[in-house]
Design a protein around this motif. Structure first.
Motif, PDB file in Angstrom:
ATOM      1  N   PRO A   1      -6.616  13.751   6.849  1.00  0.00           N
ATOM      2  CA  PRO A   1      -5.178  13.893   6.623  1.00  0.00           C
ATOM      3  C   PRO A   1      -4.389  12.660   7.093  1.00  0.00           C
ATOM      4  CG  PRO A   1      -6.078  15.940   7.458  1.00  0.00           C
ATOM      5  CD  PRO A   1      -7.179  14.915   7.554  1.00  0.00           C
ATOM      6  N   TYR A   2      -4.856  12.024   8.166  1.00  0.00           N
ATOM      7  CA  TYR A   2      -4.153  10.823   8.639  1.00  0.00           C
ATOM      8  C   TYR A   2      -4.172   9.731   7.575  1.00  0.00           C
ATOM      9  CZ  TYR A   2      -2.737   6.663  11.068  1.00  0.00           C
ATOM     10  OH  TYR A   2      -2.077   5.512  11.383  1.00  0.00           O
ATOM     11  N   HIS A   3      -5.331   9.459   7.002  1.00  0.00           N
ATOM     12  CA  HIS A   3      -5.420   8.423   5.968  1.00  0.00           C
ATOM     13  C   HIS A   3      -4.592   8.823   4.743  1.00  0.00           C
ATOM     14  CE1 HIS A   3      -7.969   5.949   2.956  1.00  0.00           C
ATOM     15  NE2 HIS A   3      -6.988   5.211   3.414  1.00  0.00           N
ATOM     16  N   ARG A   4      -4.674  10.088   4.365  1.00  0.00           N
ATOM     17  CA  ARG A   4      -3.876  10.567   3.225  1.00  0.00           C
ATOM     18  C   ARG A   4      -2.393  10.330   3.460  1.00  0.00           C
ATOM     19  NH1 ARG A   4      -3.765  16.704   3.175  1.00  0.00           N
ATOM     20  NH2 ARG A   4      -2.467  16.190   4.969  1.00  0.00           N
ATOM     21  N   ASP A   5      -1.932  10.638   4.667  1.00  0.00           N
ATOM     22  CA  ASP A   5      -0.499  10.618   4.964  1.00  0.00           C
ATOM     23  C   ASP A   5       0.027   9.247   5.360  1.00  0.00           C
ATOM     24  OD1 ASP A   5      -0.665  13.323   4.463  1.00  0.00           O
ATOM     25  OD2 ASP A   5      -0.661  13.892   6.584  1.00  0.00           O
ATOM     26  N   ASN A   6      -0.845   8.271   5.530  1.00  0.00           N
ATOM     27  CA  ASN A   6      -0.434   6.923   5.957  1.00  0.00           C
ATOM     28  C   ASN A   6      -1.064   5.852   5.070  1.00  0.00           C
ATOM     29  OD1 ASN A   6       1.079   7.393   8.683  1.00  0.00           O
ATOM     30  ND2 ASN A   6      -0.706   8.738   8.707  1.00  0.00           N
ATOM     31  N   PRO A   7      -0.736   5.835   3.785  1.00  0.00           N
ATOM     32  CA  PRO A   7      -1.360   4.857   2.893  1.00  0.00           C
ATOM     33  C   PRO A   7      -1.057   3.415   3.291  1.00  0.00           C
ATOM     34  CG  PRO A   7       0.502   5.921   1.807  1.00  0.00           C
ATOM     35  CD  PRO A   7       0.242   6.665   3.099  1.00  0.00           C
ATOM     36  N   GLU A   8       0.049   3.186   3.964  1.00  0.00           N
ATOM     37  CA  GLU A   8       0.411   1.821   4.374  1.00  0.00           C
ATOM     38  C   GLU A   8      -0.580   1.227   5.362  1.00  0.00           C
ATOM     39  OE1 GLU A   8       2.640   4.559   7.233  1.00  0.00           O
ATOM     40  OE2 GLU A   8       2.122   4.577   5.110  1.00  0.00           O
ATOM     41  N   ASN A   9      -1.373   2.070   6.013  1.00  0.00           N
ATOM     42  CA  ASN A   9      -2.387   1.606   6.963  1.00  0.00           C
ATOM     43  C   ASN A   9      -3.805   1.793   6.438  1.00  0.00           C
ATOM     44  OD1 ASN A   9      -0.457   0.945   8.964  1.00  0.00           O
ATOM     45  ND2 ASN A   9      -0.296   3.101   9.494  1.00  0.00           N
ATOM     46  N   GLY A  10      -3.930   2.213   5.192  1.00  0.00           N
ATOM     47  CA  GLY A  10      -5.235   2.605   4.693  1.00  0.00           C
ATOM     48  C   GLY A  10      -5.817   1.693   3.635  1.00  0.00           C
ATOM     49  N   CYS A  11      -6.743   2.266   2.915  1.00  0.00           N
ATOM     50  CA  CYS A  11      -7.565   1.552   1.950  1.00  0.00           C
ATOM     51  C   CYS A  11      -6.751   1.020   0.774  1.00  0.00           C
ATOM     52  CB  CYS A  11      -8.658   2.484   1.452  1.00  0.00           C
ATOM     53  SG  CYS A  11      -9.727   1.741   0.213  1.00  0.00           S
ATOM     54  N   VAL A  12      -7.017  -0.219   0.422  1.00  0.00           N
ATOM     55  CA  VAL A  12      -6.355  -0.856  -0.719  1.00  0.00           C
ATOM     56  C   VAL A  12      -6.747  -0.145  -2.014  1.00  0.00           C
ATOM     57  CG1 VAL A  12      -6.172  -3.014  -2.022  1.00  0.00           C
ATOM     58  CG2 VAL A  12      -6.193  -3.066   0.475  1.00  0.00           C
ATOM     59  N   ALA A  13      -8.024   0.182  -2.179  1.00  0.00           N
ATOM     60  CA  ALA A  13      -8.472   0.858  -3.404  1.00  0.00           C
ATOM     61  C   ALA A  13      -7.782   2.200  -3.563  1.00  0.00           C
ATOM     62  CB  ALA A  13      -9.987   1.031  -3.386  1.00  0.00           C
ATOM     63  N   GLY A  14      -7.702   2.969  -2.484  1.00  0.00           N
ATOM     64  CA  GLY A  14      -7.082   4.282  -2.545  1.00  0.00           C
ATOM     65  C   GLY A  14      -5.597   4.233  -2.867  1.00  0.00           C
ATOM     66  N   ALA A  15      -4.961   3.148  -2.502  1.00  0.00           N
ATOM     67  CA  ALA A  15      -3.521   3.014  -2.729  1.00  0.00           C
ATOM     68  C   ALA A  15      -3.179   2.258  -4.004  1.00  0.00           C
ATOM     69  CB  ALA A  15      -2.871   2.321  -1.530  1.00  0.00           C
TER      70      ALA A  15
ATOM     71  N   ARG B   1       0.822  -1.212   0.000  1.00  0.00           N
ATOM     72  CA  ARG B   1       0.000   0.000   0.000  1.00  0.00           C
ATOM     73  C   ARG B   1       0.854   1.259   0.000  1.00  0.00           C
ATOM     74  NH1 ARG B   1      -4.003  -1.420   4.840  1.00  0.00           N
ATOM     75  NH2 ARG B   1      -2.212  -2.690   5.420  1.00  0.00           N
ATOM     76  N   LYS B   2       2.004   1.187   0.620  1.00  0.00           N
ATOM     77  CA  LYS B   2       2.867   2.364   0.698  1.00  0.00           C
ATOM     78  C   LYS B   2       3.629   2.598  -0.604  1.00  0.00           C
ATOM     79  CE  LYS B   2       6.583   4.482   3.309  1.00  0.00           C
ATOM     80  NZ  LYS B   2       7.788   4.208   4.062  1.00  0.00           N
ATOM     81  N   ASP B   3       4.231   1.530  -1.158  1.00  0.00           N
ATOM     82  CA  ASP B   3       5.135   1.678  -2.296  1.00  0.00           C
ATOM     83  C   ASP B   3       4.548   1.208  -3.618  1.00  0.00           C
ATOM     84  OD1 ASP B   3       7.052   2.611  -0.483  1.00  0.00           O
ATOM     85  OD2 ASP B   3       7.847   0.603  -0.147  1.00  0.00           O
ATOM     86  N   GLY B   4       3.449   0.456  -3.576  1.00  0.00           N
ATOM     87  CA  GLY B   4       2.881  -0.099  -4.788  1.00  0.00           C
ATOM     88  C   GLY B   4       3.392  -1.502  -5.048  1.00  0.00           C
ATOM     89  N   VAL B   5       2.637  -2.242  -5.824  1.00  0.00           N
ATOM     90  CA  VAL B   5       2.989  -3.625  -6.122  1.00  0.00           C
ATOM     91  C   VAL B   5       4.268  -3.679  -6.945  1.00  0.00           C
ATOM     92  CG1 VAL B   5       2.243  -5.744  -7.291  1.00  0.00           C
ATOM     93  CG2 VAL B   5       0.595  -4.401  -5.972  1.00  0.00           C
TER      94      VAL B   5
END
Length: 195
Positions: free
Chosen positions: A94-108, A24-28
């Motif tokens: 802002p938390y979800h925006r700034d922490n994609p590694e902990n967030g939604c799979v679709a958004g990332a 989620r953070k770096d991409g597949v």
């Protein structure tokens, strides 16, 4: 070297947890096996004793990430009176925006998932269907089930696009405004179904 019982399962779970965050953070595409194993504190050579391929790990890691997001949004629903507004605000925070590694799979990862294996796409599709059902259940019961699902799909598409845009721009003020505008638009859409 012999390990105590359960070591192999614990190691496998650690690899999946690390991969769920890193994908989620770096991409597949940017997440190689060597880097994932190093992040889990393991050597690259041990990977194939746990997974037959990188694709197999990706499938399990995405499943884990989807389950984490379901738990996160479930806790938001359970702990708030205005459940839909709380979900929208948590997603477009802002938390979800700034922490994609902990967030939604679709958004990332939605664009990458669209080019992935049929098994990954099927799993992702099922998660979207479940998410639509969850959001639809938070909309006014006075609307028809199909109207609620239609608005839920629009809210999900809107929040996913907004979080992607908010992450992509390099202007923090603009990013914050995208999140706020997204919240207002999704809440307006949700309220329109009750009118």
């Amino acid at each position: 070297m012999r390990y105590e019982k359960g070591h192999r399962d614990a190691t496998r779970k650690r690899i999946i947890a690390v991969a769920a965050q890193q994908l989620r953070k770096d991409g597949v595409g940017a997440s190689g096996v060597a880097g994932l194993m190093a992040s889990a504190g393991l050597t690259h050579g041990g990977f194939y004793s746990h997974f037959p391929s990188k694709d197999a790990l990706i499938e399990e890691a995405l499943h884990e990430a989807i389950e984490q997001v379901k738990a996160w949004l479930g806790s938001v629903v359970e702990s708030n009176e205005d459940k839909l507004e709380a979900v929208i605000r948590a997603y477009l925070s802002p938390y979800h925006r700034d922490n994609p590694e902990n967030g939604c799979v679709a958004g990332a990862l939605a664009p990458e998932i669209a080019r992935h294996s049929p098994a990954v796409r099927e799993m992702f599709t099922q998660s979207i269907i479940e998410h639509v059902d969850m959001v639809a259940s938070l909309l006014p019961a006075s609307a028809t089930p199909e109207a609620r699902r239609s608005v839920a799909r629009a809210i999900i598409a809107g929040t996913t696009g907004m979080i992607q845009l908010a992450r992509a721009v390099d202007d923090e003020e603009l990013s914050d405004q995208i999140l706020e505008d997204g919240i207002a638009a999704c809440l307006s859409l949700a309220r329109s179904i009750a009118a």
